[in-house]
Enzyme design. Structure first.
Site, PDB file in Angstrom:
ATOM      1  N   LYS A 119      -3.547   6.186   9.223  1.00  0.00           N
ATOM      2  CA  LYS A 119      -2.181   5.703   8.986  1.00  0.00           C
ATOM      3  C   LYS A 119      -1.170   6.679   9.594  1.00  0.00           C
ATOM      4  CE  LYS A 119      -3.491   2.961   5.018  1.00  0.00           C
ATOM      5  NZ  LYS A 119      -3.815   2.854   3.600  1.00  0.00           N
ATOM      6  N   GLN A 157      -2.523   5.429  -1.766  1.00  0.00           N
ATOM      7  CA  GLN A 157      -3.867   5.023  -1.346  1.00  0.00           C
ATOM      8  C   GLN A 157      -4.735   4.729  -2.574  1.00  0.00           C
ATOM      9  OE1 GLN A 157      -4.709   4.496   1.866  1.00  0.00           O
ATOM     10  NE2 GLN A 157      -6.746   3.849   1.288  1.00  0.00           N
ATOM     11  N   ASP A 183       2.910  -2.068   1.119  1.00  0.00           N
ATOM     12  CA  ASP A 183       1.562  -2.600   0.890  1.00  0.00           C
ATOM     13  C   ASP A 183       1.617  -4.043   0.382  1.00  0.00           C
ATOM     14  OD1 ASP A 183      -0.784  -1.185   1.426  1.00  0.00           O
ATOM     15  OD2 ASP A 183      -0.519   0.163  -0.284  1.00  0.00           O
TER      16      ASP A 183
HETATM   17  N1  GUN Z   1      -7.355   1.008  -0.248  1.00  0.00           N
HETATM   18  C1  GUN Z   1      -8.060   0.105   0.502  1.00  0.00           C
HETATM   19  N2  GUN Z   1      -7.222  -0.701   1.169  1.00  0.00           N
HETATM   20  C2  GUN Z   1      -5.968  -0.316   0.843  1.00  0.00           C
HETATM   21  C3  GUN Z   1      -4.675  -0.772   1.233  1.00  0.00           C
HETATM   22  O1  GUN Z   1      -4.503  -1.720   1.996  1.00  0.00           O
HETATM   23  N3  GUN Z   1      -3.633  -0.098   0.684  1.00  0.00           N
HETATM   24  C4  GUN Z   1      -3.793   0.923  -0.188  1.00  0.00           C
HETATM   25  N4  GUN Z   1      -2.711   1.496  -0.686  1.00  0.00           N
HETATM   26  N5  GUN Z   1      -4.973   1.377  -0.561  1.00  0.00           N
HETATM   27  C5  GUN Z   1      -6.052   0.745  -0.047  1.00  0.00           C
END
Ligand code: GUN
Length: 288
Positions: free
Chosen positions: A53, A97, A120
């Site tokens: 990211k 996350q 998200d």
């Molecule tokens: N963990 C697995 N996929 C995601 C996601 O798309 N966003 C977040 N914040 N955590 C994740």
């Protein structure tokens, strides 16, 4: 004849170039789009995702801040950090996350993120907006899937779509977005009886199960569109999806590979959401 590969890597590259242009436009107005990422604990997969990211942000010119905490951080301290970021004018997107350690409530964490910065698309306000078709942040993986289908000009209207998996992050929202495009949507999950009965009728299958090579050729109709959201390791430790790719491809009209299908789109849509958030804030600043 083998189905056409949907190249998520190429799509992501093109979309990121468009995002970069939008970032430059926002910057020309004096605002640098900013994303804050919170990472708790030492799960290696989560660390890899966060690193990617950060890399994605750098690539398109988004400012990113990564906050790493030990797994023992208290829920209260984490919520305080989120509240601080909610007020931070330099930050347009906040992402925590997942998964989080057991003593921290994921739902409390998500509820604390300002819906205006919830890139998200997990906050109940954004989920509600998605359900009724109002503009808000869409969750990145399902949004990326829709972009891929759109780019291939795959007609969804009236088509039978089967979503396997009902997670809040992928399955559930993917079905809602397909419904919005007038598909006839069936959700299948771990309690579904005779899963194959459903998948064999599907014009489009979204596989978000989390089991290596779960969907086999005999479960699939000739000419179906196959979207594989899986990220698994096969018996040899090789990365693979939820779909038995080689055999299913022979029957499919379109299919996403793993890796290089849906995966690259997820971060791309996160970058997209972050820029849209920054643009919205610039617009609000001008009109107020
Ligand atoms: N963990 C697995 N996929 C995601 C996601 O798309 N966003 C977040 N914040 N955590 C994740």
């Amino acid at each position: 004849m083998a189905g056409k590969l949907i190249d998520g890597k190429a799509a992501a590259k093109e979309i990121r170039e468009e995002i970069k242009k939008e970032v430059d436009e926002v910057k020309a107005q004096g605002v640098v789009p900013g994303l804050a990422v919170i990472l708790v604990g030492d799960d290696p997969a989560s660390h890899t995702y966060v690193r990617n990211k950060e890399k994605g942000c750098k690539e398109v010119g988004i400012h990113s801040e990564i906050y790493k905490y030990p797994a023992a951080i208290s829920e209260a301290e984490l919520l305080d950090k989120i509240r601080e970021l909610n007020e931070d004018k330099r930050i347009h997107g906040i992402l925590v996350q997942l998964p989080l350690p057991g003593h921290i409530s994921e739902s409390k964490v998500i509820d604390t993120i300002s819906p205006e910065k919830d890139v998200d698309g997990f906050h109940p306000v954004n989920v509600g907006k998605m359900v009724i078709g109002k503009e808000g942040f869409l969750p990145c993986t399902p949004y990326g899937i829709m972009k891929l289908l759109e780019r291939e000009q795959i007609d969804l209207q009236g088509k039978r779509a089967v979503v396997i998996g009902r997670s809040n992050i992928v399955g559930k929202p993917a079905g809602l977005l397909l419904l919005q495009r007038n598909a006839t949507v069936t959700y299948c999950h771990s309690k579904t009886e005779d899963l194959s009965y459903h998948t064999k009728q599907a014009d489009i299958i979204i596989a978000a199960v989390g089991k290596a090579k779960f969907l086999k050729a005999e479960d699939v109709k000739e000419g179906a569109v196959i979207v594989d959201v899986g990220m698994n390791r096969d018996e040899n430790g090789k990365l693979c999806g939820d779909v038995d790719f080689e055999s299913v491809r022979e029957k499919a009209s379109f299919i996403t590979p793993v890796p290089g299908g849906v995966g690259p789109m997820t971060i791309t849509m996160l970058l997209y959401n972050t820029v849209q958030s920054a643009k919205r804030m610039v617009k609000d600043r001008i009109s107020n």
